[in-house]
Design a protein around this motif. Structure first.
Motif, PDB file in Angstrom:
ATOM      1  N   SER A 101      40.943  61.004  92.463  1.00 11.32           N
ATOM      2  CA  SER A 101      39.604  61.220  91.703  1.00 11.32           C
ATOM      3  C   SER A 101      39.277  59.842  91.016  1.00 11.32           C
ATOM      4  CB  SER A 101      39.770  62.193  90.680  1.00 11.32           C
ATOM      5  OG  SER A 101      40.062  63.539  91.518  1.00 11.32           O
ATOM      6  N   TYR A 102      40.010  59.178  90.649  1.00 15.50           N
ATOM      7  CA  TYR A 102      39.592  58.027  89.754  1.00 15.50           C
ATOM      8  C   TYR A 102      39.748  56.702  90.300  1.00 15.50           C
ATOM      9  CZ  TYR A 102      40.114  61.361  85.905  1.00 15.50           C
ATOM     10  OH  TYR A 102      39.773  62.497  85.085  1.00 15.50           O
ATOM     11  N   PRO A 103      38.997  55.825  90.286  1.00 13.22           N
ATOM     12  CA  PRO A 103      39.168  54.435  91.005  1.00 13.22           C
ATOM     13  C   PRO A 103      40.180  53.685  90.418  1.00 13.22           C
ATOM     14  CG  PRO A 103      37.544  54.271  89.604  1.00 13.22           C
ATOM     15  CD  PRO A 103      37.824  55.836  89.722  1.00 13.22           C
ATOM     16  N   ASP A 104      40.707  52.638  91.061  1.00 10.82           N
ATOM     17  CA  ASP A 104      41.886  51.902  90.467  1.00 10.82           C
ATOM     18  C   ASP A 104      41.657  51.385  88.904  1.00 10.82           C
ATOM     19  OD1 ASP A 104      44.475  50.474  91.034  1.00 10.82           O
ATOM     20  OD2 ASP A 104      43.341  48.735  90.200  1.00 10.82           O
ATOM     21  N   GLU A 105      40.546  50.878  88.712  1.00  9.45           N
ATOM     22  CA  GLU A 105      40.140  50.277  87.351  1.00  9.45           C
ATOM     23  C   GLU A 105      40.090  51.322  86.194  1.00  9.45           C
ATOM     24  OE1 GLU A 105      36.044  50.664  89.592  1.00  9.45           O
ATOM     25  OE2 GLU A 105      38.027  50.086  90.042  1.00  9.45           O
ATOM     26  N   SER A 136      41.566  46.666  82.196  1.00  7.96           N
ATOM     27  CA  SER A 136      39.949  46.411  82.824  1.00  7.96           C
ATOM     28  C   SER A 136      39.624  44.799  82.442  1.00  7.96           C
ATOM     29  CB  SER A 136      38.983  47.125  81.876  1.00  7.96           C
ATOM     30  OG  SER A 136      39.209  48.622  82.192  1.00  7.96           O
ATOM     31  N   ALA A 137      40.151  44.024  81.200  1.00 10.24           N
ATOM     32  CA  ALA A 137      39.753  42.872  81.030  1.00 10.24           C
ATOM     33  C   ALA A 137      40.341  42.064  82.061  1.00 10.24           C
ATOM     34  CB  ALA A 137      40.358  42.550  79.578  1.00 10.24           C
ATOM     35  N   ASP A 138      41.707  42.193  82.457  1.00  7.53           N
ATOM     36  CA  ASP A 138      42.233  41.187  83.411  1.00  7.53           C
ATOM     37  C   ASP A 138      42.372  41.701  84.790  1.00  7.53           C
ATOM     38  OD1 ASP A 138      44.508  43.073  83.532  1.00  7.53           O
ATOM     39  OD2 ASP A 138      45.917  41.802  82.465  1.00  7.53           O
ATOM     40  N   ARG A 169      45.517  42.104  86.772  1.00  6.85           N
ATOM     41  CA  ARG A 169      46.503  41.118  87.257  1.00  6.85           C
ATOM     42  C   ARG A 169      47.614  41.102  86.081  1.00  6.85           C
ATOM     43  NH1 ARG A 169      41.522  38.737  88.042  1.00  6.85           N
ATOM     44  NH2 ARG A 169      41.259  38.055  85.804  1.00  6.85           N
ATOM     45  N   GLY A 170      47.596  41.731  84.941  1.00  3.49           N
ATOM     46  CA  GLY A 170      49.038  41.537  83.953  1.00  3.49           C
ATOM     47  C   GLY A 170      49.573  42.762  84.031  1.00  3.49           C
ATOM     48  N   ARG A 171      49.498  43.626  84.942  1.00  5.00           N
ATOM     49  CA  ARG A 171      50.273  44.916  85.112  1.00  5.00           C
ATOM     50  C   ARG A 171      51.855  44.734  84.984  1.00  5.00           C
ATOM     51  NH1 ARG A 171      46.413  48.336  89.379  1.00  5.00           N
ATOM     52  NH2 ARG A 171      44.717  48.544  87.773  1.00  5.00           N
ATOM     53  N   HIS A 172      52.345  43.839  85.922  1.00  2.00           N
ATOM     54  CA  HIS A 172      53.852  43.684  86.018  1.00  2.00           C
ATOM     55  C   HIS A 172      54.133  43.093  84.808  1.00  2.00           C
ATOM     56  CE1 HIS A 172      57.187  42.165  88.490  1.00  2.00           C
ATOM     57  NE2 HIS A 172      57.758  43.153  87.894  1.00  2.00           N
ATOM     58  N   THR A 173      53.706  42.177  84.099  1.00  4.72           N
ATOM     59  CA  THR A 173      53.865  41.664  82.924  1.00  4.72           C
ATOM     60  C   THR A 173      54.122  42.531  81.613  1.00  4.72           C
ATOM     61  OG1 THR A 173      53.028  39.466  83.530  1.00  4.72           O
ATOM     62  CG2 THR A 173      53.268  39.605  81.255  1.00  4.72           C
ATOM     63  N   ARG A 174      53.101  43.474  81.652  1.00  2.00           N
ATOM     64  CA  ARG A 174      52.888  44.516  80.599  1.00  2.00           C
ATOM     65  C   ARG A 174      54.238  45.560  80.735  1.00  2.00           C
ATOM     66  NH1 ARG A 174      47.326  43.620  81.158  1.00  2.00           N
ATOM     67  NH2 ARG A 174      46.982  45.367  82.475  1.00  2.00           N
ATOM     68  N   ALA A 212      54.481  50.323  78.935  1.00  2.00           N
ATOM     69  CA  ALA A 212      55.291  50.728  80.389  1.00  2.00           C
ATOM     70  C   ALA A 212      55.046  51.923  80.984  1.00  2.00           C
ATOM     71  CB  ALA A 212      56.815  50.458  80.157  1.00  2.00           C
ATOM     72  N   HIS A 213      54.860  53.003  80.205  1.00  2.00           N
ATOM     73  CA  HIS A 213      54.705  54.141  80.761  1.00  2.00           C
ATOM     74  C   HIS A 213      53.194  54.309  81.753  1.00  2.00           C
ATOM     75  CE1 HIS A 213      54.302  58.824  81.364  1.00  2.00           C
ATOM     76  NE2 HIS A 213      55.669  58.646  81.456  1.00  2.00           N
ATOM     77  N   PRO A 214      51.980  54.258  81.208  1.00  5.17           N
ATOM     78  CA  PRO A 214      50.927  54.365  81.981  1.00  5.17           C
ATOM     79  C   PRO A 214      50.768  53.425  83.197  1.00  5.17           C
ATOM     80  CG  PRO A 214      50.134  54.256  79.466  1.00  5.17           C
ATOM     81  CD  PRO A 214      51.975  53.806  79.686  1.00  5.17           C
ATOM     82  N   ILE A 215      51.064  52.170  82.990  1.00  6.35           N
ATOM     83  CA  ILE A 215      50.881  51.219  83.772  1.00  6.35           C
ATOM     84  C   ILE A 215      51.692  51.232  84.967  1.00  6.35           C
ATOM     85  CG2 ILE A 215      51.175  48.822  84.071  1.00  6.35           C
ATOM     86  CD1 ILE A 215      48.442  49.396  82.662  1.00  6.35           C
ATOM     87  N   SER A 216      52.955  51.687  84.812  1.00  6.88           N
ATOM     88  CA  SER A 216      53.949  52.110  85.876  1.00  6.88           C
ATOM     89  C   SER A 216      53.366  52.937  86.711  1.00  6.88           C
ATOM     90  CB  SER A 216      55.406  52.688  85.492  1.00  6.88           C
ATOM     91  OG  SER A 216      55.447  53.683  84.714  1.00  6.88           O
TER      92      SER A 216
END
Length: 466
Positions: free
Chosen positions: A129-133, A319-321, A324-329, A369-373
């Motif tokens: 339902s939701y776009p990636d962003e 949203s800001a990056d 691109r910073g997902r893996h780092t986060r 870590a939890h939401p971004i994974s």
């Protein structure tokens, strides 16, 4: 992009609120039972079956989670979500009216089946339902909705049980689920998957049942340690679990293979270590440090508070990056979890201040870590496999913590049987959690798929050649 700015914009409002209420209801029920379980067992004359109030829920959740993921990929999430919701509601009513412990255990089995299937359907709805962003934001809200009950749930449940009866705790959750159903079911009916066949449903179901049997035998064995019978049952349970785990999870998950397997290994390990640490920290604060249960609850709630704040902020950072910073986060989150757990590792020196600092740091780590994974997992999944990925994420959140808490309990019992003090035994248990976090940190460095890693190295070599 304007249509996608908020998960509460008109297009997503009903589904977002429905998802949040569903998650809050399941989270509140699970945490409330922890508080009222002694009262339940006492009133129903079933102290000898006390542990099965929790184990039955976990084992049924395994089946509900893994089986429904395959059904979703073939038929979509609408029907499974409806049946899961009804099953959970029937389980609540059965628990509220239970006349003996066996009826309560059956009710907990229905709740486990329903909860596992519901949460898998919710993950699927998020992906479709939701776009990636927006996924980082809705998964942040998902995490907040799950962790908020940990602040108030046990206290409110205890208050209800003291003032009226533990039965009203189960009755009180029903209105929340009914509102959730009214809001989210219309949106669920619109969701469609590619309808791929994938694995045969019957084969997946048998694998899930074998895993459930193996897990049950392992938990029984762990509860009987350090006896010979306990060791034998634990080994049999582990052997029975390995084959279905290899079949049901993406190939290479147990070996932390690069890509999706590493995502699931990372998530399962850090979430299990966090959840189990919370349980044993409460025990350490009450039994060793002499702090009251309400004070211990407030200390643990400090992690929930920092989790909620960071889960909200990381949606904005994503949203800001632009992701691109997902893996780092994720790596940073797991590292902060390791630091937070290290603060409470040496139980003899833990004070209230040290525990609160450790919990706040751990909360920040898991909030990152939890939401971004989850976002990264869905970004690596095509529409045809979204049900399976949803099931795998829910599996990591439920199965792994349940098993790790069982192992932690057995470590405690074995250490005390060997003559160690409660303080020393709890320190060994916390050390086990630290080991899991180190393994999670290792797996988190392998989240980037091999193809992306190869492409990056080729681009780097190309730049050097120029």
């Amino acid at each position: 992009m304007s249509n996608h700015q908020s998960i509460f914009s008109p297009r997503y409002f009903a589904l977002s609120i429905g998802i949040i209420l569903s998650v809050m209801a399941v989270g509140f029920e699970g945490l409330s039972v922890t508080t009222i379980a002694p009262s339940i067992a006492g009133d129903l004359n079933g102290i000898d079956l006390f542990g099965w109030i929790f184990s039955t829920y976990l084992l049924a959740q395994i089946i509900g989670t893994l089986v429904v993921g395959r059904i979703i990929d073939r038929k979509g999430p609408a029907a499974p979500f409806t049946y899961a919701l009804l099953l959970f509601i029937v389980g609540l009513i059965a628990a509220a009216t239970a006349s003996d412990m066996y009826m309560m255990i059956l009710a907990r089995a229905m709740q486990g089946l329903g909860a596992g299937a519901m949460m898998t359907c919710v993950y699927t709805a998020i992906s479709l339902s939701y776009p990636d962003e927006l996924r980082a934001k809705i998964l942040g809200a998902f995490g907040t909705a799950y962790v908020l009950p940990s602040m108030l749930g046990p206290y409110v449940a205890g208050l209800i049980a003291d003032q009226w009866s533990w039965r009203f705790v189960f009755w009180g959750i029903l209105p929340i689920l009914i509102v959730s159903a009214l809001l989210s079911l219309p949106a669920f009916r619109k969701l469609k998957t590619q309808g791929t066949q994938g694995e045969k449903g019957a084969a997946a179901t048998w694998m899930a049942l074998l895993l459930t049997v193996g897990t049950g035998i392992l938990l029984v064995g762990l509860s009987k340690l350090p006896t010979i019978t306990g060791f034998v049952l634990a080994i049999i349970g582990l052997v029975l679990m390995v084959y279905p785990l290899r079949k049901l999870l993406p190939k290479g998950t147990l070996a932390m293979r690069r890509g999706m397997p590493a995502i699931l290994a990372t998530r399962g390990l850090f979430f299990a270590a966090y959840t189990s640490t919370q349980n044993f920290l409460v025990l350490a604060l009450i039994d060793v440090k002499g702090i009251t249960p309400s004070q211990a609850g407030l200390i643990v709630a400090s992690a929930a508070l920092s989790w909620c704040v960071i889960a909200y902020l990381q949606g904005r950072w994503d949203s800001a990056d632009q992701g691109r910073g997902r893996h780092t986060r994720i790596i940073l989150g797991v590292l902060l979890l390791a630091i937070g757990i290290a603060f409470v590792f040496w139980v003899p020196v833990v004070t209230v201040a040290v525990a609160v600092i450790g919990q706040i740091i751990a909360g920040i780590g898991i909030g990152l870590a939890h939401p971004i994974s989850g976002v990264v997992a869905f970004s690596q999944t095509g529409e045809e496999g979204v049900g399976k990925t949803s099931a795998n994420l829910q599996f990591a959140d439920s199965f792994t913590p349940g098993v790790v808490i069982g192992i932690g309990g057995s470590i405690l019992v074995v250490c005390q049987a060997a003559g160690m003090s409660m303080q020393a035994a709890l320190t060994v248990t916390m050390g086990f959690h630290l080991l899991l976090i180190v393994m999670s940190l290792l797996a988190s460095t392998r989240i980037t798929p091999a193809t992306e890693s190869n492409r990056a190295s080729l681009q780097t070599s190309g730049l050097k050649n120029k």
